[in-house]
Design a protein around this motif. Sequence first.
Motif, PDB file in Angstrom:
ATOM      1  N   ARG A  45      -5.559 -27.041  40.531  1.00 40.44           N
ATOM      2  CA  ARG A  45      -5.925 -27.009  41.955  1.00 40.44           C
ATOM      3  C   ARG A  45      -7.141 -26.122  42.146  1.00 40.44           C
ATOM      4  O   ARG A  45      -7.049 -24.897  41.989  1.00 40.44           O
ATOM      5  CB  ARG A  45      -4.753 -26.494  42.760  1.00 40.44           C
ATOM      6  CG  ARG A  45      -5.014 -26.448  44.232  1.00 40.44           C
ATOM      7  CD  ARG A  45      -3.767 -26.011  44.952  1.00 40.44           C
ATOM      8  NE  ARG A  45      -4.053 -25.763  46.341  1.00 40.44           N
ATOM      9  CZ  ARG A  45      -3.276 -25.092  47.142  1.00 40.44           C
ATOM     10  NH1 ARG A  45      -2.142 -24.593  46.684  1.00 40.44           N
ATOM     11  NH2 ARG A  45      -3.614 -24.918  48.395  1.00 40.44           N
ATOM     12  N   PRO A  46      -8.276 -26.688  42.519  1.00 36.40           N
ATOM     13  CA  PRO A  46      -9.464 -25.879  42.768  1.00 36.40           C
ATOM     14  C   PRO A  46      -9.262 -24.955  43.966  1.00 36.40           C
ATOM     15  O   PRO A  46      -8.676 -25.352  44.973  1.00 36.40           O
ATOM     16  CB  PRO A  46     -10.555 -26.913  43.066  1.00 36.40           C
ATOM     17  CG  PRO A  46      -9.990 -28.235  42.685  1.00 36.40           C
ATOM     18  CD  PRO A  46      -8.512 -28.109  42.702  1.00 36.40           C
ATOM     19  N   GLY A  47      -9.757 -23.737  43.839  1.00 35.96           N
ATOM     20  CA  GLY A  47      -9.700 -22.764  44.920  1.00 35.96           C
ATOM     21  C   GLY A  47     -10.975 -21.939  44.928  1.00 35.96           C
ATOM     22  O   GLY A  47     -11.920 -22.223  44.179  1.00 35.96           O
ATOM     23  N   THR A  48     -10.995 -20.909  45.747  1.00 34.19           N
ATOM     24  CA  THR A  48     -12.149 -20.017  45.838  1.00 34.19           C
ATOM     25  C   THR A  48     -11.667 -18.581  45.969  1.00 34.19           C
ATOM     26  O   THR A  48     -10.480 -18.323  46.093  1.00 34.19           O
ATOM     27  CB  THR A  48     -13.038 -20.372  47.057  1.00 34.19           C
ATOM     28  OG1 THR A  48     -12.242 -20.281  48.240  1.00 34.19           O
ATOM     29  CG2 THR A  48     -13.639 -21.764  46.928  1.00 34.19           C
ATOM     30  N   GLY A  49     -12.624 -17.665  45.951  1.00 38.85           N
ATOM     31  CA  GLY A  49     -12.297 -16.260  46.210  1.00 38.85           C
ATOM     32  C   GLY A  49     -11.633 -15.535  45.063  1.00 38.85           C
ATOM     33  O   GLY A  49     -10.895 -14.578  45.281  1.00 38.85           O
ATOM     34  N   GLY A  50     -11.865 -15.988  43.829  1.00 34.41           N
ATOM     35  CA  GLY A  50     -11.311 -15.279  42.685  1.00 34.41           C
ATOM     36  C   GLY A  50      -9.863 -15.582  42.382  1.00 34.41           C
ATOM     37  O   GLY A  50      -9.206 -14.848  41.657  1.00 34.41           O
ATOM     38  N   VAL A  51      -9.349 -16.672  42.925  1.00 40.32           N
ATOM     39  CA  VAL A  51      -7.942 -17.010  42.731  1.00 40.32           C
ATOM     40  C   VAL A  51      -7.689 -17.540  41.317  1.00 40.32           C
ATOM     41  O   VAL A  51      -8.495 -18.272  40.752  1.00 40.32           O
ATOM     42  CB  VAL A  51      -7.475 -18.051  43.792  1.00 40.32           C
ATOM     43  CG1 VAL A  51      -8.152 -19.398  43.589  1.00 40.32           C
ATOM     44  CG2 VAL A  51      -5.977 -18.198  43.773  1.00 40.32           C
ATOM     45  N   PHE A  52      -6.574 -17.109  40.730  1.00 36.74           N
ATOM     46  CA  PHE A  52      -6.043 -17.686  39.499  1.00 36.74           C
ATOM     47  C   PHE A  52      -4.539 -17.467  39.557  1.00 36.74           C
ATOM     48  O   PHE A  52      -4.035 -16.375  39.262  1.00 36.74           O
ATOM     49  CB  PHE A  52      -6.632 -17.049  38.242  1.00 36.74           C
ATOM     50  CG  PHE A  52      -6.411 -17.887  37.004  1.00 36.74           C
ATOM     51  CD1 PHE A  52      -7.362 -18.806  36.609  1.00 36.74           C
ATOM     52  CD2 PHE A  52      -5.242 -17.773  36.268  1.00 36.74           C
ATOM     53  CE1 PHE A  52      -7.170 -19.600  35.481  1.00 36.74           C
ATOM     54  CE2 PHE A  52      -5.029 -18.559  35.145  1.00 36.74           C
ATOM     55  CZ  PHE A  52      -5.996 -19.472  34.751  1.00 36.74           C
ATOM     56  N   VAL A  53      -3.823 -18.491  40.017  1.00 37.35           N
ATOM     57  CA  VAL A  53      -2.394 -18.386  40.272  1.00 37.35           C
ATOM     58  C   VAL A  53      -1.676 -19.528  39.562  1.00 37.35           C
ATOM     59  O   VAL A  53      -2.116 -20.677  39.614  1.00 37.35           O
ATOM     60  CB  VAL A  53      -2.095 -18.452  41.796  1.00 37.35           C
ATOM     61  CG1 VAL A  53      -0.608 -18.474  42.069  1.00 37.35           C
ATOM     62  CG2 VAL A  53      -2.744 -17.279  42.513  1.00 37.35           C
ATOM     63  N   VAL A  54      -0.554 -19.198  38.921  1.00 36.04           N
ATOM     64  CA  VAL A  54       0.283 -20.203  38.271  1.00 36.04           C
ATOM     65  C   VAL A  54       1.602 -20.271  39.043  1.00 36.04           C
ATOM     66  O   VAL A  54       2.233 -19.238  39.298  1.00 36.04           O
ATOM     67  CB  VAL A  54       0.559 -19.840  36.787  1.00 36.04           C
ATOM     68  CG1 VAL A  54       1.446 -20.905  36.135  1.00 36.04           C
ATOM     69  CG2 VAL A  54      -0.750 -19.664  36.027  1.00 36.04           C
ATOM     70  N   ARG A  55       1.973 -21.498  39.400  1.00 32.76           N
ATOM     71  CA  ARG A  55       3.221 -21.713  40.134  1.00 32.76           C
ATOM     72  C   ARG A  55       4.104 -22.697  39.384  1.00 32.76           C
ATOM     73  O   ARG A  55       3.612 -23.650  38.797  1.00 32.76           O
ATOM     74  CB  ARG A  55       2.940 -22.296  41.517  1.00 32.76           C
ATOM     75  CG  ARG A  55       2.187 -21.390  42.449  1.00 32.76           C
ATOM     76  CD  ARG A  55       1.922 -22.093  43.803  1.00 32.76           C
ATOM     77  NE  ARG A  55       1.151 -21.237  44.685  1.00 32.76           N
ATOM     78  CZ  ARG A  55      -0.184 -21.164  44.687  1.00 32.76           C
ATOM     79  NH1 ARG A  55      -0.888 -21.919  43.866  1.00 32.76           N
ATOM     80  NH2 ARG A  55      -0.813 -20.352  45.501  1.00 32.76           N
ATOM     81  N   VAL A  56       5.407 -22.459  39.449  1.00 29.83           N
ATOM     82  CA  VAL A  56       6.399 -23.434  39.018  1.00 29.83           C
ATOM     83  C   VAL A  56       7.116 -23.847  40.293  1.00 29.83           C
ATOM     84  O   VAL A  56       7.760 -23.015  40.939  1.00 29.83           O
ATOM     85  CB  VAL A  56       7.390 -22.855  37.994  1.00 29.83           C
ATOM     86  CG1 VAL A  56       8.469 -23.881  37.662  1.00 29.83           C
ATOM     87  CG2 VAL A  56       6.665 -22.413  36.735  1.00 29.83           C
TER      88      VAL A  56
END
Length: 98
Positions: A45-56
């Motif tokens: 999922r592309p995002g912005t603002g320095g995001v790097f999140v992993v979800r289950v």
Amino acid sequence: MTAETTAHRVEIEYCTQCRWLPRAAWLAQELLTTFESELTELALRPGTGGVFVVRVGDEVVWDRREQGFPEPTAVKKAVRDRVAPGRSLGHSDRTARS
């Protein structure tokens, strides 16, 4: 579905401004290889603002802002605990720091 065949979706949200797609894609490959029979979907999922999140599912299992960039082993353990509890990750379980 039994507990072992329950559908599991993983999402990796990454910052496009930071050019973190290669890192996200590499982590996705690691997760798909490790959990090929447990995961039914893995989304980037592309995002912005320095995001790097992993979800289950809807649960955040790794957030770069709180935990820094993840080592693949740490993310594998977090995902494993949700999609295949009790499963051994082989050498990853022995060599990773908690």
